[in-house]
Design a protein around this motif. Structure first.
Motif, short mmCIF file in Angstrom:
data_model
loop_
_atom_site.label_atom_id
_atom_site.label_comp_id
_atom_site.label_asym_id
_atom_site.label_seq_id
_atom_site.Cartn_x
_atom_site.Cartn_y
_atom_site.Cartn_z
N GLY A 34 40.93 43.56 34.99
CA GLY A 34 41.27 43.15 33.63
C GLY A 34 42.64 42.52 33.56
N ALA A 35 43.59 43.08 34.31
CA ALA A 35 44.95 42.56 34.29
C ALA A 35 45.11 41.30 35.14
N GLY A 36 44.20 41.12 36.10
CA GLY A 36 44.28 39.96 36.98
C GLY A 36 45.34 40.09 38.05
N VAL A 37 45.75 41.32 38.35
CA VAL A 37 46.76 41.57 39.39
C VAL A 37 46.35 42.77 40.22
N ARG A 38 46.84 42.81 41.45
CA ARG A 38 46.64 43.98 42.30
C ARG A 38 47.78 44.96 42.04
N LEU A 39 47.44 46.21 41.72
CA LEU A 39 48.44 47.21 41.41
C LEU A 39 48.81 48.07 42.61
N LEU A 40 47.84 48.28 43.51
CA LEU A 40 48.06 49.17 44.63
C LEU A 40 47.62 48.53 45.94
N HIS A 41 48.42 48.74 46.97
CA HIS A 41 47.99 48.41 48.32
C HIS A 41 47.17 49.59 48.83
N ARG A 42 45.96 49.33 49.30
CA ARG A 42 45.11 50.41 49.80
C ARG A 42 44.88 50.21 51.30
N SER A 43 45.05 51.29 52.05
CA SER A 43 44.70 51.28 53.46
C SER A 43 43.99 52.59 53.77
N THR A 44 43.52 52.71 54.99
CA THR A 44 42.78 53.93 55.36
C THR A 44 43.64 55.17 55.22
#
Length: 311
Positions: free
Chosen positions: A49-59
């Motif tokens: 909805g915001a059009g941005v990535r909020l969090l970096h996700r890794s394993t």
């Protein structure tokens, strides 16, 4: 994307904030009473909805993106504003006594003091729903949407909050009859060094908590730093190990009261008790206090635990 195209929900923002504060999706879900999958889906929809990535996700790790860092405080402000609106709306429609009260307290306190009261609360106040966060972690009331916290100890450094004392009780040193059957009871604080001692480790600071008891030298009240045979970051584990005969423990009287009354535990060194500690009800300072919160606090105040037979 124009502003009019962007729709965001408060639950999505709560999930985002919870993940940041908890450090993991799984722990955030536990605190919110949701599955990890539901929390993850809510954050994905928020990002879309915001059009941005909020969090970096890794394993193995999560971290804030630059956008996430910039939007975290606005997210907190939006959740606070939504909660304030909810309270004001409740007063406006004359139904402030009904709804959810979110309460937090230590695990042992919830089990031994609060839970026995809930049957009567349900009978007298069916309009109140209680969402209890039983945790030994000291939660931030605003960040976690908590209405009322039950706490003991210092409240220094908590501006913007109102607290009232609910009751006071000392900490008591106890052992099980089975332990005392094989080891002579200590007669002084110094003799505790000859025993197996069970201690509590503060889960936030990582420090083992001192025992607030007087010595012969320090008659004004101080603390004792015993060597631990067992150390736990859960008060019930401390108490359970003591009841099993594992050694001597020091706990608040509210945790020990039932066992002292039925003979499952014996208080030791009662003459060396430290000053009684206050147990307080803590809430955020607001112009509007929901009727349901005032009702719950009045209910609890009228049922302050009575330890007169043990003092």
């Amino acid at each position: 994307m124009s502003a009019i195209d962007f729709e965001v929900s408060v639950p999505q923002l709560r999930c985002f904030i919870a993940v940041v504060d908890a450090g993991s999706v799984a722990e955030a879900g536990r605190r919110l009473g949701m599955s990890a999958a539901s929390v993850s889906k809510a954050i994905t929809r928020l990002e879309e909805g915001a059009g941005v990535r909020l969090l970096h996700r890794s394993t193995h790790a999560l971290s804030l993106t630059e956008a996430g860092e910039a939007l975290l405080e606005p997210a907190r402000e939006a959740v606070r504003a939504a909660e304030a609106f909810e309270e004001a709306a409740g007063h406006a429609r004359g139904s402030g006594d009904a709804g959810v009260v979110r309460l937090t307290a230590a695990v042992g306190f919830v089990r031994h003091v609060l839970v026995p009261m809930l049957g009567e609360l349900a009978r007298l106040h069916p309009e109140i729903q209680l969402d209890v966060r039983a945790t030994n972690e000291v939660l931030d009331l605003a960040d976690n949407g908590i209405d009322l916290a039950i706490r003991s100890g210092s409240l220094v450094g908590l501006p913007g909050h109102i607290h009232q004392t609910w009751f006071t009780c000392p900490w008591v040193i106890c052992a099980a009859p089975s332990y005392l059957a094989r080891r002579p009871a200590p007669r002084t604080i110094a003799e505790l060094d000859e025993h197996d001692l069970i201690r509590f480790r503060n889960p936030q600071s990582g420090q083992i908590q001192p025992w607030p008891h007087r010595t012969v030298v320090d008659t004004t009240g101080g603390s004792y730093e015993p060597r631990a045979r067992f150390a736990f970051d859960d008060g019930d584990a401390v108490w359970g190990t003591m009841l099993a005969g594992g050694g001597i423990a020091c706990v608040p009287l509210y945790l020990a009261a039932a066992s002292l009354r039925n003979g499952a535990a014996v208080e030791l060194l009662a003459d060396f008790r430290g000053a009684a500690a206050s147990v307080v009800m803590l809430r955020r300072e607001r112009r509007l206090t929901p009727g349901r919160l005032a009702t719950l606090m009045a209910f609890l105040s009228a049922r302050a635990p009575d330890f007169s037979d043990l003092l």
